[in-house]
Design a protein around this motif. Structure first.
Motif, short mmCIF file in Angstrom:
data_model
loop_
_atom_site.label_atom_id
_atom_site.label_comp_id
_atom_site.label_asym_id
_atom_site.label_seq_id
_atom_site.Cartn_x
_atom_site.Cartn_y
_atom_site.Cartn_z
N GLY A 171 0.79 -1.22 0.00
CA GLY A 171 0.00 0.00 0.00
C GLY A 171 0.83 1.27 0.00
O GLY A 171 0.28 2.37 -0.13
N GLU A 172 2.13 1.13 0.13
CA GLU A 172 3.03 2.28 0.07
C GLU A 172 3.37 2.54 -1.40
O GLU A 172 3.94 1.68 -2.08
CB GLU A 172 4.32 1.99 0.86
CG GLU A 172 5.32 3.11 0.89
CD GLU A 172 4.85 4.28 1.72
OE1 GLU A 172 5.32 5.40 1.47
OE2 GLU A 172 4.01 4.07 2.63
N PRO A 173 3.01 3.72 -1.94
CA PRO A 173 3.18 3.94 -3.37
C PRO A 173 4.62 3.81 -3.84
O PRO A 173 4.87 3.35 -4.96
CB PRO A 173 2.65 5.36 -3.59
CG PRO A 173 2.63 5.99 -2.24
CD PRO A 173 2.40 4.88 -1.27
N GLY A 174 5.58 4.20 -2.99
CA GLY A 174 6.97 4.09 -3.40
C GLY A 174 7.42 2.65 -3.56
O GLY A 174 8.17 2.32 -4.49
N THR A 188 8.82 11.06 -6.50
CA THR A 188 8.16 12.35 -6.25
C THR A 188 7.26 12.29 -5.02
O THR A 188 7.02 13.33 -4.38
CB THR A 188 7.33 12.80 -7.46
OG1 THR A 188 6.31 11.82 -7.73
CG2 THR A 188 8.20 12.98 -8.69
N TYR A 189 6.75 11.12 -4.67
CA TYR A 189 5.89 11.01 -3.49
C TYR A 189 6.65 11.39 -2.21
O TYR A 189 6.04 11.77 -1.20
CB TYR A 189 5.35 9.59 -3.35
CG TYR A 189 4.35 9.22 -4.41
CD1 TYR A 189 3.23 10.02 -4.65
CD2 TYR A 189 4.51 8.08 -5.18
CE1 TYR A 189 2.31 9.69 -5.63
CE2 TYR A 189 3.59 7.74 -6.16
CZ TYR A 189 2.50 8.56 -6.38
OH TYR A 189 1.59 8.23 -7.35
N TYR A 190 7.97 11.30 -2.25
CA TYR A 190 8.77 11.64 -1.09
C TYR A 190 9.50 12.97 -1.27
O TYR A 190 9.79 13.66 -0.29
CB TYR A 190 9.78 10.51 -0.82
CG TYR A 190 9.09 9.18 -0.74
CD1 TYR A 190 8.41 8.79 0.42
CD2 TYR A 190 9.05 8.32 -1.83
CE1 TYR A 190 7.73 7.59 0.48
CE2 TYR A 190 8.37 7.12 -1.78
CZ TYR A 190 7.71 6.76 -0.62
OH TYR A 190 7.02 5.56 -0.57
N LEU A 191 9.78 13.34 -2.51
CA LEU A 191 10.46 14.61 -2.76
C LEU A 191 9.54 15.81 -2.57
O LEU A 191 9.96 16.84 -2.06
CB LEU A 191 11.03 14.63 -4.19
CG LEU A 191 12.33 13.86 -4.43
CD1 LEU A 191 12.77 13.99 -5.87
CD2 LEU A 191 13.43 14.34 -3.50
N ILE A 192 8.28 15.68 -3.01
CA ILE A 192 7.36 16.82 -2.91
C ILE A 192 7.15 17.26 -1.46
O ILE A 192 7.29 18.45 -1.15
CB ILE A 192 6.02 16.49 -3.60
CG1 ILE A 192 6.24 16.42 -5.13
CG2 ILE A 192 4.95 17.53 -3.26
CD1 ILE A 192 5.03 16.00 -5.91
#
Length: 296
Positions: free
Chosen positions: A196-199, A256-260
């Motif tokens: 369930g974690e998108p990364g 990007t899920y973590y950079l944003i």
């Protein structure tokens, strides 16, 4: 194209300058972090790729203006593909570096043998460019020996690098998840992975699509005899949709899920949709490969 190449070259130079400043300011101790090392490999590939592009396009531009009376077509074609094909390998090296980053961010994975992973990036720098030769197989300029070596023995050293990464990253993920207590049977660690974690979903789908679909077709298409049958057919769009459009794009999306949140200091909106996005995008891209093969 020349303006684009100059702009990209400036970006690469700024990246190297950032590395120098980080080292001078002692932002890290010991060896350069593996993810940064992989991105540096991508930047080095970008550097010689852009130089080859400049050596191809600038004389051609002068020739088109009448400033250069003679332009050797063989010289142009060789350097053109020295730019055209490795331009995609920049994405490849950066994507693999991001795979290592996503594995570390999502499950705390650490490479089992970091020196071996670094060696694989070095193999990319030295040999990934040789795949360009399959664009010149019908060119009368290069000899048969040059074509055979570049599309087989030399290219396979870059393939070896990809195989190292293909074993190293899943192994690091398995060890990390087993350390969390998922040790029952052979595959409990995989069942209990954070799907369930998108990364994490992005990491797995990107590796499968790029490695098993795009990577294998790329090696097959890049070899001399098969290339003569497959080149300029719809197998090529299928291959590219599995590599650049599927694997690379998904990896960049996942990061990007973590950079944003890191850059803008704000939480993501609609996180529930983010969990589904890698699966929807990956399944859509997977459909394009068999469709292209069927049309072929």
């Amino acid at each position: 194209v020349i303006l684009f190449a100059v702009g990209a070259l400036v970006a690469v130079i700024l990246f190297f300058a950032t590395l120098v400043v980080a080292k001078a300011e002692q932002r890290y101790s010991g060896s350069m972090p593996l993810v940064t090392f992989g991105l540096t490999a991508a930047a080095i590939i970008a550097l010689y790729t852009l130089v080859e592009g400049a050596l191809a396009f600038i004389p051609a531009f002068f020739w088109s203006l009448g400033w250069l009376t003679n332009l050797d077509p063989g010289y142009y074609r060789n350097l053109f593909w020295g730019f055209g094909h490795p331009a995609q390998q920049i994405n490849l090296a950066a994507m693999v570096a991001i795979w290592y980053a996503l594995a570390g961010i999502t499950v705390g994975a650490v490479p089992l043998n970091e020196k071996l992973s670094r060696l694989a990036f070095i193999l990319y720098i030295l040999f990934i460019n040789l795949g360009s030769a399959h664009h010149l197989l019908v060119d009368p300029g290069p000899g048969f020996g040059w074509k055979a070596v570049n599309t087989s023995y030399g290219m396979y050293l870059a393939v070896l690098a990809s195989l190292i990464h293909a074993f190293s990253i899943p192994a690091a993920v398995e060890v990390a998840l087993r350390r969390k207590g998922h040790t029952q049977g052979l595959l409990q660690w995989l069942r209990k992975a954070p799907w369930g974690e998108p990364g994490f979903a992005t990491l797995v789908i990107s590796m499968v699509l790029f490695g098993w679909v795009g990577g294998i077709t790329g090696v097959v298409i890049g070899t001399e005899q098969i290339n003569m049958l497959a080149h300029n057919t719809l197998r090529l769009p299928g291959h590219f949709h599995a590599t650049v459009v599927s694997g690379t794009t998904l990896a960049f999306m996942g990061l990007t899920y973590y950079l944003i949140p890191l850059i803008f200091r704000r939480e993501l909106k609609l996180k529930g949709m983010a969990k589904w996005q890698p699966y929807v995008f990956g399944f859509g891209m997977l459909l394009l490969k068999p469709a292209a093969a069927a049309w072929t």
